[in-house]
Design an enzyme around this catalytic site. Structure first.
Site: not given
Length: 360
Positions: A83, A183-185, A187
């Protein structure tokens, strides 16, 4: 431009290599962590985030790279785990020069690490990074890539969730279940669509007003709550953390009313022991690095020439992998996170050992 620190003996972390990178002119400050190459070159995305300190950036890259090794192992990929993080506010400092400088550092590792998108980086960014390195995936369709990896990340989380609710309620359908999406980003929005299509009732929240406006426009049937704390305390069957890590902690787990946790966020367990706290409360946790592997499956498929149908089929198998882990956890009397770790470690050890057989 220069690497100001690199080590092959990162004491106590278990990593093979940690590289600190800096290019003062472009403003680049980055850390690349390679946890394991036992199964093949390390693959993992690049997170661009305004960390409070270098120590915070380092802690994140160490956790995320280790998680990628386990994720790639359980996804059946011949890839290790790595990462990268770029320390800074992408809204303020992201530039062509910075991204290309970062690409030079990736190239300097000579294929030990393949990068891709993560929080704060996008397909267009990977196209720029790729102008300086061969070792980049998650590229645009125009450049032979797979495009947005969030598509299959969400599909894989949905498959993992199906397996988890089947384990608890006997059917893999979400119909009639109330699912809380935090979280509505990238994904979360795709996951929400899958859940609604399957007949679930969705309750959601996000810190970004634009994301909330998007869901009001596209899915007005979704119930929105003020924040993650309200979502955790809501009357939901399934909790889906889809933002940053640490969502399951000493404060949220005791307040959680859901019986299943399955989400896209990386490193959802704030610290060791949270998995036992979940189990003690009778909450089934489908390990994040198992269910959110659809994205890495998608970008990994680029390495051999991207085929969406092939990649989606592989991501669909997350349902089977999740089922296997949950049954193993029951049979061995351990939390699912422990069972998943054991399976991943077994594959890394057994398959990784084959590299000691010299072919010539």
């Amino acid at each position: 431009m220069g690497v100001f620190a690199s080590t092959d003996d990162p004491v106590s972390t278990g990593h093979e290599q940690i590289v600190f990178c800096q290019d003062k002119q472009s403003g680049l400050k980055a850390i690349i962590g390679i946890y394991s190459t036992a199964l093949g070159p390390a693959l993992g995305g690049t997170r661009f985030y305004p960390y409070a300190s270098e120590d915070a950036a380092l802690a994140d890259v160490l956790d995320l790279s280790r998680g990628m090794a386990y994720k790639n192992a359980l996804a059946g990929l011949d890839l290790g785990g790595g990462k990268a993080v770029i320390w800074g506010d992408p809204e303020q400092i992201k530039s062509e020069a910075l991204l290309r400088a970062y690409g030079r550092f990736v190239e300097s590792l000579a294929g030990r690490y393949y990068t891709a998108c993560d929080v704060g980086t996008y397909v267009a960014d990977m196209d720029i990074v790729a102008r300086e390195t061969r070792y980049v995936t998650g590229r645009s369709v125009e450049h032979g890539g797979a495009g947005d990896s969030s598509i299959l990340t969400a599909w894989g989380v949905f498959q993992g969730m199906r397996a988890a609710v089947e384990h608890v309620w006997g059917t893999p359908s979400l119909r009639g279940r109330r699912v809380g999406v935090a979280g509505l980003g990238k994904v979360g929005k795709y996951l929400t669509a899958h859940l609604l299509e399957d007949g679930a009732e969705v309750v959601a929240t996000d810190v970004n007003p634009k994301a909330l406006e998007w869901v009001r426009t596209n899915h007005p049937q979704v119930t929105l709550v003020d924040d993650a704390a309200a979502l955790v305390a809501a009357d939901i069957d399934v909790y889906a953390p889809c933002a940053l890590g640490g969502a399951l902690n000493d404060e949220t787990v005791p307040a959680l009313r859901a019986k299943v946790v399955t989400g896209a966020a990386n490193n959802q367990l704030a610290h060791p022991g949270i998995e036992k706290l979940l189990a003690d409360r009778g909450i089934l946790y489908a390990p994040d690095y198992v269910v959110n592997a659809g994205g890495v499956i998608q970008v990994a498929d680029e390495i051999e020439g991207f085929n969406f149908d092939r990649a989606k089929l592989r991501a669909t198998r997350i349902y089977d992998t999740t089922r296997e882990i949950l049954h193993l956890a029951d049979s061995e009397g351990v939390p699912p996170a422990v069972a998943a770790d054991r399976l991943a470690e077994r594959r890394m050890a057994e398959v990784g050992r084959l590299r000691t057989i010299h072919l010539r």
